[in-house]
Design an enzyme around this catalytic site. Structure first.
Site, PDB file in Angstrom:
ATOM      1  N   GLU A  22      83.007 -55.331 -26.499  1.00  0.00           N
ATOM      2  CA  GLU A  22      83.472 -54.447 -25.423  1.00  0.00           C
ATOM      3  C   GLU A  22      84.991 -54.507 -25.266  1.00  0.00           C
ATOM      4  O   GLU A  22      85.630 -53.495 -25.028  1.00  0.00           O
ATOM      5  CB  GLU A  22      82.788 -54.809 -24.088  1.00  0.00           C
ATOM      6  CG  GLU A  22      81.303 -54.496 -24.055  1.00  0.00           C
ATOM      7  CD  GLU A  22      81.003 -53.010 -24.208  1.00  0.00           C
ATOM      8  OE1 GLU A  22      81.919 -52.179 -24.050  1.00  0.00           O
ATOM      9  OE2 GLU A  22      79.840 -52.677 -24.516  1.00  0.00           O
ATOM     10  N   TYR A 103      83.877 -52.564 -15.671  1.00  0.00           N
ATOM     11  CA  TYR A 103      83.069 -51.998 -16.750  1.00  0.00           C
ATOM     12  C   TYR A 103      82.519 -53.102 -17.669  1.00  0.00           C
ATOM     13  O   TYR A 103      81.322 -53.158 -17.943  1.00  0.00           O
ATOM     14  CB  TYR A 103      83.887 -50.993 -17.592  1.00  0.00           C
ATOM     15  CG  TYR A 103      83.212 -50.736 -18.900  1.00  0.00           C
ATOM     16  CD1 TYR A 103      82.080 -49.933 -18.962  1.00  0.00           C
ATOM     17  CD2 TYR A 103      83.643 -51.369 -20.074  1.00  0.00           C
ATOM     18  CE1 TYR A 103      81.407 -49.746 -20.154  1.00  0.00           C
ATOM     19  CE2 TYR A 103      82.971 -51.194 -21.270  1.00  0.00           C
ATOM     20  CZ  TYR A 103      81.863 -50.381 -21.297  1.00  0.00           C
ATOM     21  OH  TYR A 103      81.184 -50.214 -22.467  1.00  0.00           O
ATOM     22  N   ASP A 121      82.504 -46.622 -18.138  1.00  0.00           N
ATOM     23  CA  ASP A 121      83.743 -46.401 -18.890  1.00  0.00           C
ATOM     24  C   ASP A 121      84.022 -44.899 -18.909  1.00  0.00           C
ATOM     25  O   ASP A 121      83.348 -44.132 -18.202  1.00  0.00           O
ATOM     26  CB  ASP A 121      83.629 -46.990 -20.316  1.00  0.00           C
ATOM     27  CG  ASP A 121      82.614 -46.246 -21.160  1.00  0.00           C
ATOM     28  OD1 ASP A 121      81.892 -45.376 -20.621  1.00  0.00           O
ATOM     29  OD2 ASP A 121      82.538 -46.521 -22.372  1.00  0.00           O
TER      30      ASP A 121
END
Ligand code: SF4
Length: 302
Positions: A22, A103, A121
């Site tokens: 991520e 996020y 996101d």
């Protein structure tokens, strides 16, 4: 989604691996991230290995991905994890780790631990706004209401995938969309209008020169002014004579489009403060900024 892409970080529920993916995916395309992700995990397979690594090694594994504060924060967070004795299993506690925003905390909490948190996101934001059909909708409220709380990880990944593959920014593929019938934007014919977009900043063209100064198998490098621990080719400074051109390349940094010219140069005075001579044979082991890497490629093609 049945059609979701087979990405390496989708095959794991290891919070460490999900977190690394991520962070890498922020500002960087999926295809570019995959080789970095695989190399990084091979080198630092868990947070303990990352916490114990030298910062230079971490930055060298990150070189080319840009936004190096992400790599520094990863290591800071890995050291926090060592102190905590493992990954916290609460959204708020994950959010406390260095470099982790709402996020990323939502993605790790839901995908690794199945906790009922949305992960919002840019892609998910677009999908949610379109589903509601309301440009002013509160994303957090709407994303929370949509969330499948018993399968939060799968739900979040499906929304991410929908945004990346079908509900794309321009001309979304509504005919292939599994939620077409539920979509407010589609019902109102607003799928191309939502979300409202802000005007983009214009790219400004600039020109810069990098100097290749050599002496007895060594090359002169200066510390990167932007990324601590990285090195760059120098720009012209008092005390060098610029010589023949070796090549040019383009490089964009935020809103500037640079055209770099790489030129040979010879030293006629002192080297700048902080500059060092490096063995040309060791260039492969030195962490370079992206512009200097591109410049060194000009040398390889001579
Ligand atoms: S129907 Fe179209 S606009 Fe609506 S979510 Fe699907 S792809 Fe996006």
């Amino acid at each position: 989604m049945r059609e979701q892409r087979d990405l390496p970080w989708r095959r794991t529920r290891d919070p460490y691996a999900i977190w690394i993916s991520e962070i890498m995916l922020q500002q960087t395309r999926v295809a570019a991230v995959i080789p970095y992700y695989e190399r990084f995990l091979a080198r630092f397979p868990d947070y303990q290995a990352l916490a114990a690594a030298k910062e230079d090694d971490v930055l060298a594994m990150w070189a080319g991905l840009g936004y190096y504060s992400r790599a520094r924060n990863l290591q800071k967070a890995a050291r926090q994890l060592v102190e905590l004795g493992g990954f916290p299993r609460e959204h708020a506690a994950i959010r406390e780790l260095a470099g982790i925003g709402s996020y990323t905390a939502g993605a790790v909490a839901s995908i690794a631990f199945g906790l009922p948190h949305p992960a919002i996101d840019g892609n998910v934001r677009r999908v949610v706004i379109r589903l509601t059909g309301d440009a002013d909708a509160s994303i957090e409220v709407e994303a929370g209401a949509l969330l499948d709380r018993r399968n939060a990880g799968q739900h979040n990944q499906a929304l991410m995938e929908l945004g990346a593959m079908i509900c794309v920014p321009r001309d979304p593929h509504c005919g292939e969309c599994p939620v077409e019938k539920l979509c407010g934007a589609r019902q109102q014919g607003l799928e191309n209008e939502l979300p409202l977009v802000k005007a983009k900043a214009k790219l400004v063209r600039r020109e810069r020169t990098l100097a290749v100064v050599r002496r007895g198998g060594k090359i002169l490098l200066v510390p990167s002014p932007r990324v601590a621990g990285f090195w760059d080719l120098p720009e012209p400074f008092p005390g060098i004579h610029m010589g023949a051109g070796l090549g040019t390349f383009r490089h964009a940094i935020t809103t500037s489009q640079y055209v770099f010219e790489v030129r040979e140069a010879s030293l006629a005075g002192r080297i700048p403060k902080g500059a060092r001579w490096w063995d040309e044979a060791s260039l492969g082991q030195i962490p370079f900024g992206t512009a200097s890497k591109k410049a060194l490629r000009c040398l390889e093609t001579l």
